[in-house]
Write a protein that holds these residues in place. Structure first.
Motif, PDB file in Angstrom:
ATOM      1  N   PRO A  68       4.159  -1.792  10.308  1.00 26.76           N
ATOM      2  CA  PRO A  68       3.411  -2.267   9.129  1.00 26.76           C
ATOM      3  C   PRO A  68       3.941  -3.545   8.494  1.00 26.76           C
ATOM      4  CG  PRO A  68       4.780  -0.394   8.538  1.00 26.76           C
ATOM      5  CD  PRO A  68       4.927  -0.562  10.021  1.00 26.76           C
ATOM      6  N   PHE A  69       4.969  -4.169   9.084  1.00 27.78           N
ATOM      7  CA  PHE A  69       5.496  -5.417   8.512  1.00 27.78           C
ATOM      8  C   PHE A  69       5.457  -6.549   9.540  1.00 27.78           C
ATOM      9  CE2 PHE A  69       7.386  -1.764   6.435  1.00 27.78           C
ATOM     10  CZ  PHE A  69       7.017  -1.996   5.119  1.00 27.78           C
ATOM     11  N   THR A  70       4.530  -6.464  10.450  1.00 29.19           N
ATOM     12  CA  THR A  70       4.338  -7.486  11.470  1.00 29.19           C
ATOM     13  C   THR A  70       3.775  -8.759  10.828  1.00 29.19           C
ATOM     14  OG1 THR A  70       3.925  -5.803  13.147  1.00 29.19           O
ATOM     15  CG2 THR A  70       3.114  -8.027  13.609  1.00 29.19           C
ATOM     16  N   ASN A  71       4.315  -9.915  11.227  1.00 26.90           N
ATOM     17  CA  ASN A  71       3.815 -11.198  10.716  1.00 26.90           C
ATOM     18  C   ASN A  71       4.228 -12.302  11.671  1.00 26.90           C
ATOM     19  OD1 ASN A  71       6.349 -12.791   9.551  1.00 26.90           O
ATOM     20  ND2 ASN A  71       6.626 -10.612   9.084  1.00 26.90           N
ATOM     21  N   CYS A  72       3.729 -13.510  11.415  1.00 23.65           N
ATOM     22  CA  CYS A  72       4.132 -14.682  12.188  1.00 23.65           C
ATOM     23  C   CYS A  72       4.000 -15.903  11.289  1.00 23.65           C
ATOM     24  CB  CYS A  72       3.295 -14.808  13.457  1.00 23.65           C
ATOM     25  SG  CYS A  72       1.553 -15.194  13.173  1.00 23.65           S
TER      26      CYS A  72
ATOM     27  N   GLN B 169       5.009   5.305  11.788  1.00 25.96           N
ATOM     28  CA  GLN B 169       3.729   5.883  12.170  1.00 25.96           C
ATOM     29  C   GLN B 169       3.553   7.271  11.562  1.00 25.96           C
ATOM     30  OE1 GLN B 169       1.118   6.876  16.206  1.00 25.96           O
ATOM     31  NE2 GLN B 169       2.943   5.618  16.344  1.00 25.96           N
ATOM     32  N   ALA B 170       4.611   8.077  11.576  1.00 23.77           N
ATOM     33  CA  ALA B 170       4.534   9.419  10.996  1.00 23.77           C
ATOM     34  C   ALA B 170       4.313   9.343   9.494  1.00 23.77           C
ATOM     35  CB  ALA B 170       5.807  10.197  11.317  1.00 23.77           C
TER      36      ALA B 170
ATOM     37  N   PRO C  17      -8.715  -5.030   4.561  1.00 21.84           N
ATOM     38  CA  PRO C  17      -7.250  -4.938   4.634  1.00 21.84           C
ATOM     39  C   PRO C  17      -6.645  -6.310   4.890  1.00 21.84           C
ATOM     40  CG  PRO C  17      -8.285  -3.220   5.950  1.00 21.84           C
ATOM     41  CD  PRO C  17      -9.379  -4.151   5.535  1.00 21.84           C
ATOM     42  N   TYR C  18      -5.533  -6.610   4.225  1.00 24.17           N
ATOM     43  CA  TYR C  18      -4.948  -7.947   4.372  1.00 24.17           C
ATOM     44  C   TYR C  18      -3.468  -7.906   4.755  1.00 24.17           C
ATOM     45  CZ  TYR C  18      -3.654  -6.949  -0.499  1.00 24.17           C
ATOM     46  OH  TYR C  18      -3.172  -6.365  -1.646  1.00 24.17           O
ATOM     47  N   THR C  19      -2.894  -6.723   4.954  1.00 23.82           N
ATOM     48  CA  THR C  19      -1.550  -6.598   5.506  1.00 23.82           C
ATOM     49  C   THR C  19      -1.610  -5.585   6.648  1.00 23.82           C
ATOM     50  OG1 THR C  19      -0.760  -4.709   4.206  1.00 23.82           O
ATOM     51  CG2 THR C  19      -0.618  -6.892   3.166  1.00 23.82           C
ATOM     52  N   PRO C  20      -0.641  -5.625   7.565  1.00 26.84           N
ATOM     53  CA  PRO C  20      -0.619  -4.599   8.614  1.00 26.84           C
ATOM     54  C   PRO C  20      -0.573  -3.184   8.050  1.00 26.84           C
ATOM     55  CG  PRO C  20       0.860  -6.394   9.175  1.00 26.84           C
ATOM     56  CD  PRO C  20       0.407  -6.643   7.768  1.00 26.84           C
ATOM     57  N   LEU C  21       0.149  -2.991   6.964  1.00 31.96           N
ATOM     58  CA  LEU C  21       0.210  -1.667   6.339  1.00 31.96           C
ATOM     59  C   LEU C  21      -1.188  -1.185   5.969  1.00 31.96           C
ATOM     60  CD1 LEU C  21       2.767  -0.585   3.605  1.00 31.96           C
ATOM     61  CD2 LEU C  21       0.384   0.069   3.469  1.00 31.96           C
ATOM     62  N   HIS C  22      -1.978  -2.057   5.328  1.00 30.56           N
ATOM     63  CA  HIS C  22      -3.333  -1.679   4.929  1.00 30.56           C
ATOM     64  C   HIS C  22      -4.234  -1.474   6.146  1.00 30.56           C
ATOM     65  CE1 HIS C  22      -2.068  -3.798   1.076  1.00 30.56           C
ATOM     66  NE2 HIS C  22      -2.371  -2.572   0.690  1.00 30.56           N
ATOM     67  N   HIS C  23      -4.107  -2.333   7.148  1.00 32.55           N
ATOM     68  CA  HIS C  23      -4.915  -2.170   8.360  1.00 32.55           C
ATOM     69  C   HIS C  23      -4.663  -0.812   8.993  1.00 32.55           C
ATOM     70  CE1 HIS C  23      -7.000  -5.978   9.032  1.00 32.55           C
ATOM     71  NE2 HIS C  23      -5.934  -6.623   8.617  1.00 32.55           N
TER      72      HIS C  23
END
Length: 790
Positions: free
Chosen positions: A128-132, A206-207, A330-336
């Protein structure tokens, strides 16, 4: 529409050294547009002129057909008057401006990162904290400039060898991505109970996400630590959960924002135009106000009546009685990931109590949200500053920012006014919808939305934002600009700041900042003038709820002639009194009572059958009559916002409000289906040295319609049209071609769009807001312009 116009674009992101300027040249030449493109210290600057429809195609293709190795972090369009460019050229690069003074906003997850988190074969699967370099946190994590990892809240996370290799590889899209991380070396999630105890020991992200999604699907309220603060989330189809959230949050009727897992789900709920789709999908990813499908309203009503809800039907309490929805993707991996697990929309409202700033730290959230949330989805990446979701809508075929925060702040606006020769200028904004601004030369950095300064927590956030800006941009202001209202907490802070620094300066022999007061409605007009890059002379229309007038009354229905270096209030709404003062802001029936008394005396207060008079008890009316007769605690106002309230009361729409602007909003909603093109008479008359809009004919005609059973939609349409014709009449009287529309009343879509149409039909040139809110969120920019001169 004009036959030709100018589109000015600031394109930020990976747009230099990737063939972007030649691409722009080829595209503009193909479309036979004139203008130029160049590199600057802030990104790529473009100006193109041509037919509006062709410019729309240029804008759309620019984002869609960009060079494969480029990335547009933000694309900021402004529609301006043409200046007569001929041909198209690539101009020499500009080296002016300090790039270290530019802090990028937080940006929505890019398609590449989104693909990785859903790819089971990728090492960042479900992380959930993936970015580039093309997406992720910026403004919410930076502690100081320059923007390097040691100067961010990511400094505590040491990159693993694989992340280090990505970070150092110029060919990798994570080259110098400061928040770069992975499951081995980056932040992680936990799920807490109300006591702060972790519910899943040694669980992976994930859990944790699956447990959080399960809690929402079961009707629990989840506090989610996101990018710039906490959200409170519940399933949008569970009426009991949504109603419970409203009760606990003390948010009785104000609409709640939705987050939808996909554009397809948004389309199932709302009408979505191509421009609205662009906004939803943009890197800024704001909440977008959209019109509900009529069938969606019917389904919500059916659910309210107890019928079984179909797929994606909303709980009635999401936006009661409102034909619009505030929706974001959704605008962050966590939200996605969370929305992917849920499969349907959720309410995603700010993690706060009413009138407080959003929480950014988990222990603070436990304390302030512990009576609301059942569970807390938190992470260990610190949030340096709170950043709310931005809010936007499309008006007159253009984007209009209503709340400027995530995705937009603190990108600067270039203001073409006389800059202060030395030092910087701090503008502290207004009391409601506060934002602050800092001017360094021609660049004005407008802060994220701070909110209403009604609580200690809000005032503390306001003070932090000011200290934050001064530290980030390493400057101490030489001038502090504040609203002329002496009781605004922002104004009181400005006085205190100048007094403290004056005392310090007298001891150190340094210069002390100078305090300058700026009239509220003048700041509205100057804000609109600045973002449209206009110069005087022009006519400014400033319509809102309240603002301190220089004559000691409450202004809000003002017309100004702006001349070079000066201004004059040339027209305003005829004043009427507000019995009970500030209480009348919460009770439209009081504004209506003041209107009746001012226009018709005792006759007006004896109109039997009026919804306004029926809304008072027999004990209340005599007291309020005496207040009006004796002019006790009944300040006069020229506010269009209060006129909206009065008409809403007289028309039977609403007698008391639960949130700011509710009565005016519902009067606008009542327009639906009205085919009436008539208008009440709002007469322009001379009074002393100014012109006055006399509402008495309007009042009499409205009461006549009420007595004859005229439908609410027609009454609302005639009232709105009377205001629009009044703008045209004042513009015609003063003969000023350029007319600026500013103030909170111009958040009203019908009012703004029809005013633009009518002004153009009468050969005037209307201008309105685009990148800065028309409400009090734009006041700070106007204060900067007032100080710097125009």
């Amino acid at each position: 529409m004009p036959s030709a116009t100018r589109l000015k674009l600031t394109v930020r992101g990976a747009v230099q050294g990737v063939g972007f300027r030649p691409f722009v040249f080829r595209l503009a030449t193909e479309l036979a547009l004139s203008g130029w493109v160049n590199n600057s210290a802030q990104g790529v600057m473009i100006e193109v002129e041509g037919a509006p429809a062709t410019l729309e195609r240029f804008l759309s293709r620019l984002a869609r057909e960009r060079p494969p190795h480029s990335f547009i972090q933000s694309l900021e369009p402004s529609w301006l008057d043409p200046v007569g460019h001929t041909g198209f050229e690539i101009r020499a690069s500009e080296t002016t401006g300090a790039p270290t003074a530019l802090v990028l906003p937080d940006l929505a997850t890019c398609p590449d990162c989104r693909g990785e988190i859903f790819d089971p074969g990728n090492r960042r699967y479900f992380y959930p904290f993936t970015n580039c370099t093309n997406c992720g946190p910026r403004f919410s994590i930076i502690e100081s400039l320059p923007y390097d990892r040691p100067n961010t809240s990511m400094k505590r996370f040491e990159m693993c060898p694989q992340c280090q290799a990505e970070y150092r590889d110029p060919h990798n899209r994570r080259f110098h991505a400061q928040p770069n991380a992975c499951p081995q070396c980056g932040p992680h999630l936990e799920l807490w109970d109300r006591q702060g105890k972790s519910l899943l020991e040694a669980a992976d992200d994930q859990a944790v996400l699956r447990a959080a999604a399960k809690a929402i699907s079961e009707g629990q309220i989840l506090a989610v630590k996101g990018l710039g603060g906490f959200h409170l989330m519940v399933a949008a189809d569970k009426e009991a959960a949504v109603h419970r959230l409203r009760v606990l949050k003390h948010r009785e009727e104000k609409p709640l924002a939705l987050m939808c897992p996909s554009l397809q789900v948004v389309r199932a709920l709302c009408e979505v135009s191509p421009l609205e789709e662009r906004l939803l999908r943009s890197p800024e990813s704001p909440i977008v106000l959209l019109q509900r499908h009529a069938v969606g309203l019917e389904l919500t009503a059916a659910a309210s009546a107890g019928a079984p809800p179909p797929e994606h039907a909303l709980a009635p309490s999401v936006a009661p009685g409102n034909p619009n929805l505030g929706v974001m993707l959704p605008y962050t991996p966590l939200h996605h990931l969370l929305l992917h697990l849920l499969g349907g929309p959720v309410v995603a409202t700010s993690g706060n109590l009413s009138d407080e700033p959003i929480c950014i730290e988990e222990r603070e959230a436990l304390e302030r949200l512990g009576e609301i949330a059942d569970l807390f989805l938190i992470h260990n990446r610190p949030i340096v500053r709170h950043v709310d979701d931005s809010v936007a809508r499309v008006i007159a075929s253009r984007e209009l920012i209503l709340r400027r925060a995530r995705g937009y702040a603190p990108l600067p606006l270039s203001v073409e006014t006389a800059a202060i020769e030395q030092g910087s200028v701090l503008a502290v904004g207004a009391h409601l919808k506060n934002s602050i601004a800092l001017a360094i030369g021609p660049q004005v950095f407008v802060s994220q939305h701070i909110g209403d300064l009604e609580t200690d927590q809000a005032l503390s956030a306001f003070r932090r934002a000011i200290a934050d800006f001064q530290q980030l941009y390493q400057t101490t202001p030489s001038i502090v600009a504040a609203d002329a209202h002496p009781d605004y907490l922002s104004t009181q802070f400005a006085r205190e700041l100048c007094r403290e620094q004056t005392q310090g300066a007298s001891r150190s022999h340094d210069g002390a900042p100078r305090l300058i007061s700026v009239q509220h409605h003048l700041a509205h007009v100057l804000s609109c003038m600045a973002e449209n890059q206009l110069r005087p002379p022009l006519l400014g229309v400033a319509w809102d709820g309240t603002g301190f007038g220089l004559d000691g009354t409450i202004w809000g229905g003002e017309f100004f002639l702006i001349r070079k270096g000066g201004w004059e209030r040339v027209a305003h709404l005829r004043p009427f009194r507000l019995p009970g003062g500030e209480q009348a802001i919460k009770e439209p029936r009081r504004a209506a009572l003041g209107l009746l008394h001012a226009g018709m005396g005792e006759e007006g207060l004896n109109q039997t059958g009026l919804p306004t008079l029926q809304a008072f008890s027999p004990q209340e009316l005599p007291l309020l009559r005496r207040m009006l007769e004796r002019q006790i605690n009944s300040p006069p106002t020229s506010s269009i916002g209060r006129l909206f309230d009065a008409v809403a009361s007289l028309a039977g729409v609403r007698q008391k409000v639960r949130f700011e602007g509710q009565a005016a909003m519902e009067l606008e909603f009542a327009l639906a289906g009205a085919a009436e093109e008539g208008a009440y008479a709002l007469t322009l008359k001379p009074h002393e040295k100014v012109m006055v809009l006399d509402w008495l004919p309007l009042l009499k005609e409205l009461l006549h319609d009420r007595q004859n059973g005229t439908g609410l939609a027609v009454v609302s349409a005639r009232f709105h049209n009377s205001l629009i014709e009044a703008i045209v009449n004042v513009a015609r009287h003063f003969g000023q071609e350029r007319v600026l529309l500013s103030g909170g009343c111009f958040q009203n879509r019908y009012l703004t769009e029809r005013a633009v149409h009518r002004l153009r039909a009468e050969r005037f040139r209307p201008y309105w807001h685009q990148r800065v809110p028309p409400n009090d969120g734009g006041i700070a920019l106007g204060q900067i312009v007032a100080v710097n001169g125009w």
